[in-house]
Enzyme design. Structure first.
Site: not given
Ligand code: GLN
Length: 491
Positions: A79, A154, A178
């Site tokens: 990532k 994400s 995420s």
């Molecule tokens: N969807 C969550 C957010 O937008 C989690 C994001 C993540 O785990 N990086 O904060």
């Protein structure tokens, strides 16, 4: 050679039996990425040259009879919020568009030391803020099972790359779901380890008290292998656990789950949960019962408070972590400025995307002196309360089973105009980060429209071994881990 079906274990075995060389494997993956990623956008950056060079060196080492590391010759993708020395690391943001880290994140170092070969960096929501990978400043990643759908987020690039057969192992980060949610949307195994088990050094911070790095794999066995490489003490990360860390996650996997007590939170099966996901949860509970586990529904009254606390705490930490991007020290710098204030304001206004700005504003607000007690302090009190609720639950149950997402992979563009609706879809994943406990997401079937559905097992701190054991038992009983999406060139 059908590399899209191959697991880490199968590739390792193939090298041992001299069925193929590392160069052949790496080349096949790169060819596949070049042929198919144009329609999916899983990668931000491809490292073709260095990957082929490392593959050649690895083949020479094999010829000399050297023993390879645990991931010797295994191609991986990372990532783009995890620092890779000499390879651009952008966080999918204009702010870091040209950033080339002078060092490797600890996990990258560990993966390289184990012999892994980096194929490239994957797309994500900008600074890991989002649930669909639509918030990238560069491109929108699509779900390989249906190109009209989001891959989740994400870490959507890592999840999509894994399920499209672009690498047998990809790495993501999980601040509020995420890894687990995109794993569920793309039909992968995704593991968020206990907070403090895997070093965060070199992970570009979103919310430091919640962020954890973990793997996406095709099988639970591969997840166990990968975890054993990622864990470990690190003097460069002050929050990492300072005790002897277990690193054999494989040997006990097939012990079965007879007599294990698995709790299912009633609140997680109620209103708002998609009907098909609900059906699959019920089927999974039945499978686990057939395998000898004791399944019990119980009350875990945290969903709403957890979500509110998460968005307050994570935004507060983000506003502080992202203050360093000021256009002065590094990152994007505006050309339009007369004064130092204008330099900072314009650099940040032009460098950050909409969602990142929304979080910075929310975070700054909840930390401001007039509202600190009403929001941030209250959220921290809830954090403590939620931890206690989980503690009590783990006195009764070995493992908790829950859905990952309340909805199936949704259409691209469907939720991006409504941030609150997007936040709501994280309701089943954020609490594990608030408490710091581990959770593993595993595929449990498909919807009638052939979209993957996943469930997660949640354990007490440092019970990854047990989680993997339960996930392995379910995976074997279901036998669906070999399915991959059909992808055609030029679609
Ligand atoms: N969807 C969550 C957010 O937008 C989690 C994001 C993540 O785990 N990086 O904060």
């Amino acid at each position: 050679m059908h590399i899209e079906h191959m697991t880490i274990e199968e590739i390792k075995q193939g090298y041992q039996e001299k069925k193929f060389t590392v160069t052949e494997i790496v080349k096949s993956y790169i060819d596949r990425i070049k042929k198919l990623d144009g329609q999916m956008n899983a990668f931000i950056h491809l490292c073709e040259e260095s990957a082929l060079k490392e593959a050649k060196e690895m083949d020479e080492r094999i010829k000399r009879g050297e023993i390879l590391g645990i991931l010797g010759g295994i191609p991986i993708a990372i990532k783009d919020n995890i620092c890779t020395r000499g390879i651009k690391t952008t966080c999918a943001s204009k702010m870091l568009q040209h950033f080339i880290p002078p060092y490797d994140a600890t996990v990258v170092k560990k993966l390289k030391d184990a012999g892994a070969i980096i194929l490239g960096k994957t797309n994500m929501d900008e600074f890991a803020m989002g649930s669909s990978t639509e918030n990238s400043a560069f491109k929108i990643t699509k779900n390989p099972w249906d190109l009209r759908k989001v891959p989740g987020g994400s870490s959507g690039g890592s999840a999509a790359a894994l399920s499209a057969g672009f690498a047998p192992l990809t790495i993501g980060s999980d601040t509020g779901g995420s890894i687990r949610q995109p794993a569920a949307f793309c039909g992968n195994v995704g593991l968020k380890p206990t907070y403090g088990l895997v070093s965060r050094y070199g992970l570009i911070a979103f919310a430091s008290s919640l962020d954890q790095i973990g793997p996406f794999t095709k099988t639970v066995r591969d997840a166990a292998i990968s975890l054993s490489v990622l864990v470990g003490n690190d003097p460069l990360d002050g929050t990492i656990v300072q005790k002897k860390i277990e690193n054999d996650y494989l040997s006990h996997l097939d012990k079965g789950i007879k007599g294990l007590k698995i709790g299912v939170p009633k609140e997680f099966l109620g209103e708002g949960l998609d009907k098909e996901i609900h059906e699959h949860m019920k089927k999974t509970m039945k499978h686990l019962e057939d395998l000898g586990a004791i399944i019990e529904e119980f009350s875990l009254p945290i969903t709403d408070t957890g979500l509110s606390a998460y968005y307050i705490i994570s935004s507060a930490e983000a506003s502080s972590n992202l203050a360093r991007y000021d256009g002065v020290r590094y990152g994007y710098r505006t050309e339009k400025f007369q004064t130092i204030d204008e330099l900072m304001i314009n650099s940040r206004s032009e460098g950050f995307g909409e969602e990142v700005k929304r979080r910075i504003m929310l975070g700054t607000f909840v930390l401001s002196s007039g509202y600190y007690d009403a929001y941030y302090k209250k959220a921290m009190l809830f954090r403590k309360k939620i931890s206690n609720i989980f503690k009590e639950a783990f006195e009764k149950y070995d493992v908790i089973l829950s859905p990952i997402s309340s909805i199936l992979p949704f259409n691209i563009g469907e939720k991006s105009k409504n941030p609150l609706q997007m936040y709501l879809s994280d309701i089943y994943t954020v609490n594990m980060n608030i408490v710091g406990v581990p959770a593993i997401s595993i595929p449990c079937g498909f919807s009638r429209s052939k979209l993957p559905i996943g469930v997660q097992f949640i354990g007490d701190h440092y019970t990854e071994k047990k989680l993997l054991q339960v996930a392995f038992a379910l995976e074997q009983a279901l036998g669906i881990y070999k399915e991959v999406p059909v992808m055609k060139e030029g679609e």
